[in-house]
Every structure is written in C-alpha cells, then in structure tokens.
Design a protein around this motif. Structure first.
Motif, PDB file in Angstrom:
ATOM      1  N   ARG A  14       0.832  -1.211   0.000  1.00  0.00           N
ATOM      2  CA  ARG A  14       0.000   0.000   0.000  1.00  0.00           C
ATOM      3  C   ARG A  14       0.871   1.267   0.000  1.00  0.00           C
ATOM      4  O   ARG A  14       0.596   2.226  -0.722  1.00  0.00           O
ATOM      5  CB  ARG A  14      -0.920  -0.012   1.221  1.00  0.00           C
ATOM      6  CG  ARG A  14      -1.999   1.046   1.200  1.00  0.00           C
ATOM      7  CD  ARG A  14      -2.876   0.949   2.427  1.00  0.00           C
ATOM      8  NE  ARG A  14      -3.527  -0.328   2.584  1.00  0.00           N
ATOM      9  CZ  ARG A  14      -4.746  -0.625   2.143  1.00  0.00           C
ATOM     10  NH1 ARG A  14      -5.435   0.278   1.496  1.00  0.00           N
ATOM     11  NH2 ARG A  14      -5.277  -1.796   2.360  1.00  0.00           N
ATOM     12  N   LYS A  47      -5.635   9.102   1.840  1.00  0.00           N
ATOM     13  CA  LYS A  47      -6.463   7.955   2.221  1.00  0.00           C
ATOM     14  C   LYS A  47      -5.627   6.673   2.257  1.00  0.00           C
ATOM     15  O   LYS A  47      -5.781   5.861   3.166  1.00  0.00           O
ATOM     16  CB  LYS A  47      -7.627   7.806   1.237  1.00  0.00           C
ATOM     17  CG  LYS A  47      -8.638   6.787   1.657  1.00  0.00           C
ATOM     18  CD  LYS A  47      -9.864   6.852   0.773  1.00  0.00           C
ATOM     19  CE  LYS A  47     -10.926   5.909   1.291  1.00  0.00           C
ATOM     20  NZ  LYS A  47     -12.178   6.027   0.561  1.00  0.00           N
ATOM     21  N   ASP A  50      -3.573   6.737   5.412  1.00  0.00           N
ATOM     22  CA  ASP A  50      -4.440   6.464   6.567  1.00  0.00           C
ATOM     23  C   ASP A  50      -4.741   4.979   6.674  1.00  0.00           C
ATOM     24  O   ASP A  50      -4.671   4.392   7.757  1.00  0.00           O
ATOM     25  CB  ASP A  50      -5.747   7.244   6.464  1.00  0.00           C
ATOM     26  CG  ASP A  50      -5.582   8.727   6.743  1.00  0.00           C
ATOM     27  OD1 ASP A  50      -4.527   9.122   7.283  1.00  0.00           O
ATOM     28  OD2 ASP A  50      -6.506   9.491   6.397  1.00  0.00           O
ATOM     29  N   ARG A  51      -5.070   4.357   5.555  1.00  0.00           N
ATOM     30  CA  ARG A  51      -5.388   2.921   5.573  1.00  0.00           C
ATOM     31  C   ARG A  51      -4.191   2.094   6.004  1.00  0.00           C
ATOM     32  O   ARG A  51      -4.341   1.106   6.726  1.00  0.00           O
ATOM     33  CB  ARG A  51      -5.893   2.463   4.214  1.00  0.00           C
ATOM     34  CG  ARG A  51      -7.290   2.921   3.934  1.00  0.00           C
ATOM     35  CD  ARG A  51      -7.818   2.323   2.671  1.00  0.00           C
ATOM     36  NE  ARG A  51      -9.187   2.751   2.447  1.00  0.00           N
ATOM     37  CZ  ARG A  51      -9.954   2.269   1.506  1.00  0.00           C
ATOM     38  NH1 ARG A  51      -9.495   1.361   0.689  1.00  0.00           N
ATOM     39  NH2 ARG A  51     -11.177   2.711   1.366  1.00  0.00           N
ATOM     40  N   PHE A  54      -3.996   2.510   9.768  1.00  0.00           N
ATOM     41  CA  PHE A  54      -5.062   1.781  10.448  1.00  0.00           C
ATOM     42  C   PHE A  54      -4.822   0.273  10.403  1.00  0.00           C
ATOM     43  O   PHE A  54      -5.138  -0.444  11.353  1.00  0.00           O
ATOM     44  CB  PHE A  54      -6.432   2.122   9.851  1.00  0.00           C
ATOM     45  CG  PHE A  54      -6.878   3.540  10.135  1.00  0.00           C
ATOM     46  CD1 PHE A  54      -6.711   4.107  11.384  1.00  0.00           C
ATOM     47  CD2 PHE A  54      -7.456   4.309   9.140  1.00  0.00           C
ATOM     48  CE1 PHE A  54      -7.122   5.409  11.649  1.00  0.00           C
ATOM     49  CE2 PHE A  54      -7.872   5.618   9.392  1.00  0.00           C
ATOM     50  CZ  PHE A  54      -7.697   6.157  10.654  1.00  0.00           C
ATOM     51  N   THR A  55      -4.246  -0.203   9.309  1.00  0.00           N
ATOM     52  CA  THR A  55      -3.939  -1.631   9.206  1.00  0.00           C
ATOM     53  C   THR A  55      -2.907  -2.032  10.249  1.00  0.00           C
ATOM     54  O   THR A  55      -3.036  -3.069  10.905  1.00  0.00           O
ATOM     55  CB  THR A  55      -3.439  -1.980   7.792  1.00  0.00           C
ATOM     56  OG1 THR A  55      -4.459  -1.656   6.846  1.00  0.00           O
ATOM     57  CG2 THR A  55      -3.090  -3.451   7.666  1.00  0.00           C
TER      58      THR A  55
END
Length: 88
Positions: A14, A47, A50-51, A54-55
């Motif tokens: 990511r 985004k 952020d992901r 959060f992961t």
C-alpha cells in the motif's frame, strides 16, 4: 510488539502505491495541472496512508487482545488507542 509478516507485506504494498501516487502528484504540480486534479490525487494519497496506518494499528490491537497478561494487555490497548487517535 512486532508487526506480523502478512501485515508488513500488505502495508508495504500500500505504501509503495502511495509513493507512486506522490511522484505523480509532484509531476502534476510541475506540469501545471489543474488544482482540482492535484487535490483529488492528494486526497487519494492521504487515504492510502491512513489505511496503511489503520492496518498497522488493527494488527497491533489483535496482538494486544491475544496477550495473556491483563496488565500488559491494558497498557498495549491504551497505547494503540492513542496511536489510532493520532491518525484520526
């Protein structure tokens, strides 16, 4: 607490995509592209970052819950909650 290998691979993938998006945004700025297009791409990068965060936090929380020691678990969960809020 270390991040699980599967999570590391997922987050790294990511982040590499986000890295490419950032290079694209820089190229857009240098080419004088429309402001709305640049902001749209910046939002996508934001985004993605952020992901990724959060992961990592979700993985940490899973490890905290699996911890057998109640005091250690409570400390770890509190730390992860604080990290989560730093991303929000």
């Amino acid at each position: 607490m270390q991040i699980e290998t599967e999570t590391v691979e997922q987050v790294t993938k990511r982040l590499r995509r986000a890295e490419g998006q950032i290079r694209g945004v820089i190229a857009m700025l240098e080419a004088g592209r429309d402001c709305a297009e640049v902001v749209t791409q910046l939002a996508a990068v934001s985004k993605a970052l952020d992901r990724a965060g959060f992961t990592v936090i979700a993985s940490g929380l899973e490890q905290c819950v699996a911890s057998e020691d109640a005091a250690e678990r409570a400390t770890s969960v509190a730390k992860m909650e604080k990290l989560f809020l730093s991303l929000a």
